[in-house]
Design a protein around this motif. Structure first.
Motif, PDB file in Angstrom:
ATOM      1  N   SER A  96     -12.643  13.521   5.722  1.00  0.00           N
ATOM      2  CA  SER A  96     -12.938  14.533   6.741  1.00  0.00           C
ATOM      3  C   SER A  96     -11.667  15.081   7.384  1.00  0.00           C
ATOM      4  CB  SER A  96     -13.849  13.943   7.823  1.00  0.00           C
ATOM      5  OG  SER A  96     -13.182  12.887   8.522  1.00  0.00           O
ATOM      6  N   SER A  97     -10.527  14.397   7.110  1.00  0.00           N
ATOM      7  CA  SER A  97      -9.247  14.819   7.692  1.00  0.00           C
ATOM      8  C   SER A  97      -8.378  15.590   6.708  1.00  0.00           C
ATOM      9  CB  SER A  97      -8.477  13.596   8.209  1.00  0.00           C
ATOM     10  OG  SER A  97      -9.231  12.897   9.181  1.00  0.00           O
ATOM     11  N   GLY A  98      -8.954  15.975   5.569  1.00  0.00           N
ATOM     12  CA  GLY A  98      -8.204  16.798   4.626  1.00  0.00           C
ATOM     13  C   GLY A  98      -7.686  16.068   3.409  1.00  0.00           C
ATOM     14  N   CYS A  99      -8.169  14.848   3.174  1.00  0.00           N
ATOM     15  CA  CYS A  99      -7.773  14.096   1.977  1.00  0.00           C
ATOM     16  C   CYS A  99      -8.908  14.128   0.952  1.00  0.00           C
ATOM     17  CB  CYS A  99      -7.450  12.639   2.333  1.00  0.00           C
ATOM     18  SG  CYS A  99      -6.110  12.458   3.526  1.00  0.00           S
ATOM     19  N   LYS A 100      -8.613  13.638  -0.233  1.00  0.00           N
ATOM     20  CA  LYS A 100      -9.622  13.505  -1.270  1.00  0.00           C
ATOM     21  C   LYS A 100      -9.473  12.114  -1.868  1.00  0.00           C
ATOM     22  CE  LYS A 100     -12.985  15.707  -3.366  1.00  0.00           C
ATOM     23  NZ  LYS A 100     -14.165  16.179  -2.610  1.00  0.00           N
ATOM     24  N   ILE A 101     -10.356  11.202  -1.403  1.00  0.00           N
ATOM     25  CA  ILE A 101     -10.307   9.811  -1.827  1.00  0.00           C
ATOM     26  C   ILE A 101     -11.576   9.501  -2.616  1.00  0.00           C
ATOM     27  CG2 ILE A 101      -9.940   7.428  -1.102  1.00  0.00           C
ATOM     28  CD1 ILE A 101      -7.707   9.243  -0.215  1.00  0.00           C
ATOM     29  N   TYR A 102     -11.400   8.831  -3.757  1.00  0.00           N
ATOM     30  CA  TYR A 102     -12.534   8.441  -4.591  1.00  0.00           C
ATOM     31  C   TYR A 102     -12.626   6.920  -4.631  1.00  0.00           C
ATOM     32  CZ  TYR A 102     -12.213  13.253  -6.334  1.00  0.00           C
ATOM     33  OH  TYR A 102     -12.157  14.624  -6.429  1.00  0.00           O
ATOM     34  N   PHE A 103     -13.854   6.425  -4.792  1.00  0.00           N
ATOM     35  CA  PHE A 103     -14.077   4.979  -4.840  1.00  0.00           C
ATOM     36  C   PHE A 103     -14.941   4.665  -6.055  1.00  0.00           C
ATOM     37  CE2 PHE A 103     -16.192   0.984  -3.812  1.00  0.00           C
ATOM     38  CZ  PHE A 103     -15.157   0.221  -3.281  1.00  0.00           C
ATOM     39  N   GLY A 110     -13.530  -8.040 -15.165  1.00  0.00           N
ATOM     40  CA  GLY A 110     -13.469  -8.292 -13.734  1.00  0.00           C
ATOM     41  C   GLY A 110     -14.063  -7.175 -12.919  1.00  0.00           C
ATOM     42  N   SER A 111     -14.154  -5.971 -13.488  1.00  0.00           N
ATOM     43  CA  SER A 111     -14.729  -4.784 -12.814  1.00  0.00           C
ATOM     44  C   SER A 111     -14.266  -4.667 -11.363  1.00  0.00           C
ATOM     45  CB  SER A 111     -16.264  -4.837 -12.868  1.00  0.00           C
ATOM     46  OG  SER A 111     -16.714  -4.851 -14.188  1.00  0.00           O
ATOM     47  N   PRO A 112     -12.955  -4.597 -11.120  1.00  0.00           N
ATOM     48  CA  PRO A 112     -12.477  -4.537  -9.730  1.00  0.00           C
ATOM     49  C   PRO A 112     -12.765  -3.173  -9.105  1.00  0.00           C
ATOM     50  CG  PRO A 112     -10.663  -4.199 -11.238  1.00  0.00           C
ATOM     51  CD  PRO A 112     -11.853  -4.524 -12.095  1.00  0.00           C
ATOM     52  N   TYR A 113     -12.858  -3.167  -7.770  1.00  0.00           N
ATOM     53  CA  TYR A 113     -12.989  -1.911  -7.038  1.00  0.00           C
ATOM     54  C   TYR A 113     -11.668  -1.153  -7.110  1.00  0.00           C
ATOM     55  CZ  TYR A 113     -17.322  -3.634  -4.884  1.00  0.00           C
ATOM     56  OH  TYR A 113     -18.590  -4.095  -4.666  1.00  0.00           O
ATOM     57  N   VAL A 114     -11.747   0.167  -7.233  1.00  0.00           N
ATOM     58  CA  VAL A 114     -10.544   0.995  -7.209  1.00  0.00           C
ATOM     59  C   VAL A 114     -10.705   2.100  -6.171  1.00  0.00           C
ATOM     60  CG1 VAL A 114      -9.752   0.595  -9.567  1.00  0.00           C
ATOM     61  CG2 VAL A 114     -11.440   2.348  -9.153  1.00  0.00           C
ATOM     62  N   VAL A 115      -9.642   2.356  -5.443  1.00  0.00           N
ATOM     63  CA  VAL A 115      -9.563   3.472  -4.500  1.00  0.00           C
ATOM     64  C   VAL A 115      -8.551   4.443  -5.083  1.00  0.00           C
ATOM     65  CG1 VAL A 115      -9.084   4.179  -2.139  1.00  0.00           C
ATOM     66  CG2 VAL A 115     -10.063   1.915  -2.577  1.00  0.00           C
ATOM     67  N   LEU A 116      -9.005   5.621  -5.474  1.00  0.00           N
ATOM     68  CA  LEU A 116      -8.147   6.586  -6.159  1.00  0.00           C
ATOM     69  C   LEU A 116      -7.850   7.767  -5.245  1.00  0.00           C
ATOM     70  CD1 LEU A 116      -9.897   6.497  -9.646  1.00  0.00           C
ATOM     71  CD2 LEU A 116      -7.900   5.210  -8.886  1.00  0.00           C
ATOM     72  N   ILE A 117      -6.573   8.066  -5.105  1.00  0.00           N
ATOM     73  CA  ILE A 117      -6.107   9.084  -4.166  1.00  0.00           C
ATOM     74  C   ILE A 117      -5.660  10.325  -4.941  1.00  0.00           C
ATOM     75  CG2 ILE A 117      -4.411   9.600  -2.381  1.00  0.00           C
ATOM     76  CD1 ILE A 117      -4.249   6.586  -1.821  1.00  0.00           C
ATOM     77  N   ASP A 118      -6.232  11.452  -4.606  1.00  0.00           N
ATOM     78  CA  ASP A 118      -5.836  12.722  -5.229  1.00  0.00           C
ATOM     79  C   ASP A 118      -4.618  13.260  -4.479  1.00  0.00           C
ATOM     80  OD1 ASP A 118      -5.565  15.213  -6.337  1.00  0.00           O
ATOM     81  OD2 ASP A 118      -7.699  15.714  -6.269  1.00  0.00           O
ATOM     82  N   VAL A 119      -3.421  13.005  -5.034  1.00  0.00           N
ATOM     83  CA  VAL A 119      -2.191  13.401  -4.336  1.00  0.00           C
ATOM     84  C   VAL A 119      -2.030  14.919  -4.330  1.00  0.00           C
ATOM     85  CG1 VAL A 119      -1.019  11.224  -4.793  1.00  0.00           C
ATOM     86  CG2 VAL A 119      -0.816  13.080  -6.428  1.00  0.00           C
ATOM     87  N   GLY A 120      -2.543  15.585  -5.369  1.00  0.00           N
ATOM     88  CA  GLY A 120      -2.412  17.041  -5.422  1.00  0.00           C
ATOM     89  C   GLY A 120      -3.209  17.753  -4.349  1.00  0.00           C
TER      90      GLY A 120
END
Length: 711
Positions: A96-103, A110-120
């Motif tokens: 909501s603050s202007g980022c684009k974060i995916y989960f 192991g199927s770990p959780y990933v937090v992916l950040i769209d740097v572009g």
């Protein structure tokens, strides 16, 4: 400067349990790297293979953080809604603050959780954040360095994520953030500058400056203490990158490297001695059948032989059953990876095989991706000719079989001279005519964009190995990653490695060395160096590495020519082994796989995390360092069974019959041989760390671990 090793820091029996319990229920682990779900180099393998073990230790409180790359996410990640309420609030607030974060979940073991950040998506903040970086750290990043710009964006967004997560927690959190390499390091620096409640770890898998210096043909290891690091980084236009890496190393609560030789390098180039060495491991797959990995070797070898039949059509004047497949693989760093010394050793090996009238043929593969525009037409034609010959043989076989069947039906023995008619001979003569070739088999399987300046091809031209019939050493340069979908060599890398006889990695700069480690767990002997982390690790834990198929080349205390002669000797001795001796050696090599399993090596990462928690949250976690002891750690003794090397073999009687050299006549009992070798082997300490924390500088005074037989 001698490369002394702190055995208590890298020996498998060199970690004791701490007295204080570590309750990880209220702790959260973030592991941040540019190669999370984004394959670029070896760090991807580290994180991917370690994920299962880390997930078992941390459960739902383990999150991997990396960049969002759409092409990778489509095939590797399942995007889902966060189940952790704190993480959900954090991502919602940032989006909501202007980022684009995916989960999501990374679709690996192991199927770990990933937090992916769209740097572009937040590139509009780049100038503002670069200005802030200059004001805070006096580090200026030039506009033209796209990779460094990505590192700035990724670092600020990572620090934002960690800060937001701690702010969203109702109770004071115990967060551990583990950062890999300089691309992720800025996030660590910002965490410390903003005084976030986060325990930080920084791991360098290879120093930036070290890689650049070694690529410049300098006497690196003998002059580590003499380099003016600021000047050297500036001369190579990587000063801003070097500053980011050095700042992360100094700001971290715990600083680690992947090998002791890299620890020495970091101490001189980054000016901080690592707190702990965290060797890289692999997930070792054990087979229920004792000889299953040998069967896989035979299957993959047959597929490589099919490729060789096509590649050398018209010049197939050597016996494939007496052909050895050697290979080198990795990034195309001609000197750093040792391709230069390997080629020179191959030229000398070719001379030795010829003057000794050896019937062994060596085919050396160079699997190093380079710039190409397509497959070589002559190479593709070779595979087409091979397939055509196979189809012709099948056609003649079917016609022959039909006539044989009809003859037997009427109760007559066939007249062999009449089984093949004129048409059959015509078909076969046409097929033979198609195999005629006026040129030599190609060295390179692709058309190189910079053929005239390519280091490997130029070296081949200099040493004169052009795959001629007189040469006992042939060279195949495959400048592309291996893939099962390739029309040329349809094999995955793992299949290809299993089919080879020896991996050759005479690297000058190799902080760890996953390629020889992968060979070891697949039961394939390899040549490494005492300048690689893997080579030093094996020298420390194995009394006689060469007896187990781990040849360690001395590139530290010898000149280039001496090292090349030693490599040539290793290769020549390997060529003199019988098939039975190679089988024995592969079995021994495969027995070392437990040494490289994450079940054992993962405990060093556990130690680093516990140490970071104790330093960042001293009121909750206790850490009491101990002085290193004189432990020699876990060691494999020299094998008690038959030596694999011809130079060391001794016959039981002065004269032996020719049948002794016949591989089929000699029986080899793997269980009996393994039992002989197993008698004096001490297994690593196998108790997993759960609520106890290891004292990193504590050593086992007598070096004893739990002794039990290897399954």
């Amino acid at each position: 400067m001698p490369l002394a090793r702190s055995l208590s820091a890298t020996s498998l029996s060199g970690l004791e349990e701490w007295d204080e319990d570590f309750d990880l229920e209220d702790a959260v682990l973030f592991e941040i790297a540019w190669e999370v779900a984004n394959k670029v180099g070896g760090i991807y393998t580290v994180i991917q293979t370690k994920a299962r073990l880390t997930s078992e230790e941390w459960g739902e409180n383990y999150f991997l953080v990396g960049p969002y790359v759409e092409s990778n996410v489509r095939t590797q990640v399942e995007l889902i809604e966060p189940t952790n309420p704190v993480m959900k609030r954090t991502i919602d607030k940032m989006n909501s603050s202007g980022c684009k974060i995916y989960f999501g979940r990374w679709l690996i073991e192991g199927s770990p959780y990933v937090v992916l950040i769209d740097v572009g998506f937040t590139a509009w903040s780049l100038d503002r954040w670069k200005s802030e970086l200059w004001e805070l750290c006096d580090i200026g990043v030039p506009w033209f360095d796209r990779e460094a710009n990505d590192a700035v964006l990724f670092g600020f967004l990572t620090a934002w994520l960690l800060g937001e997560y701690t702010a969203q927690c109702e109770d004071p959190p115990h967060v551990v953030a583990h950062f890999h390499e300089w691309l992720a390091g800025l996030g660590l620096v910002l965490c410390r500058q903003r005084q976030l409640s986060v325990a930080t770890i920084f791991t360098t898998h290879a120093t930036l400056l070290g890689r650049y210096l070694c690529a410049g043909n300098v006497d690196f290891y003998n002059n580590l203490a003499e380099f003016n690091v600021d000047k050297e980084a500036g001369d190579r236009q990587i000063y801003h990158r070097y500053c980011l890496e050095r700042a992360a190393a100094h700001c971290a609560h715990v600083f680690t490297t992947v090998s002791q030789i890299t620890a020495i390098e970091a101490e001189h180039l980054l000016k901080r001695k690592p707190d702990i060495v965290t060797p890289n491991g692999l997930n070792v797959k054990k087979f229920s059948a004792v000889h299953e990995f040998q069967n896989l070797h035979a299957q993959s070898k047959n597929r490589i032989q099919e490729f060789v039949r096509g590649h050398f059509y018209g010049h197939l004047d050597f016996n494939l059953d007496k052909c050895l497949f050697l290979f080198i693989a990795g990034r195309y760093e001609f000197s750093n990876k040792g391709a230069d010394i390997f080629l020179e050793a191959l030229a000398r090996l070719n001379y030795l095989l010829r003057v000794n009238h050896s019937d062994v043929t060596v085919i050396a593969f160079f699997i190093m991706p380079a710039r190409t525009n397509n497959f070589n037409v002559e190479t593709l034609k070779g595979q087409a000719v091979r397939k055509q010959l196979w189809d012709t043989a099948q056609t003649v076989k079917e016609r022959f079989g039909k006539k044989l069947y009809e003859s037997l039906l009427v109760g007559q023995l066939p007249d062999i001279s009449k089984m093949l008619d004129k048409e059959d001979f015509t078909i076969m003569k046409r097929a033979i005519f198609a195999t005629q070739r006026q040129c030599q088999p190609p060295i390179c399987t692709h058309n190189m964009l910079e053929d005239s300046s390519d280091p490997i091809l130029n070296c081949v031209r200099r040493i004169g190995l052009f795959n001629s019939s007189a040469d006992r050493v042939k060279i195949i340069f495959h400048p592309e990653f291996l893939s099962s979908t390739s029309p040329l060599l349809p094999m995955d890398y793992e299949e290809f490695v299993r089919g080879c006889h020896l991996g050759v990695f005479p690297s000058y700069y190799e902080p760890w060395g996953y390629t020889p480690a992968e060979c070891t767990v697949m039961g394939i002997p390899s040549i490494s160096t005492n300048l690689s982390g893997f080579g030093c690790f094996m020298e420390e834990h194995i009394a006689d590495p060469s007896a187990y198929g781990i040849y360690i080349l001395d590139r530290r205390f010898r000149g280039v020519d001496e090292s090349c002669n030693q490599l040539t000797s290793f290769l020549f001795q390997f060529c003199k082994q019988s098939r039975r001796q190679r089988i024995i050696q592969r079995n021994r090599t495969e027995r070392l796989s437990d040494l490289l399993d994450w079940r054992y090596l993962g405990r060093y990462y556990t130690a680093a995390r516990h140490m970071a928690l104790a330093k960042a949250f001293p009121d909750t976690y206790l850490y009491e360092p101990q002085e290193p002891t004189s432990t020699t750690g876990f060691r494999y003794p020299r094998p008690a069974s038959v030596p694999p090397s011809p130079a060391l073999s001794r016959h039981s009687s002065p004269h032996h019959s020719e049948a002794e050299d016949n591989d089929e006549e000699e029986r080899y009992d793997e269980d009996l041989e393994a039992e002989k070798d197993r008698v004096n082997i001490r297994q690593p300490y196998t108790t997993p760390f759960k609520n106890k924390s290891p004292a990193i500088y504590g050593g086992n005074s007598n070096g004893d671990g739990v002794t039990n037989e290897k399954n």
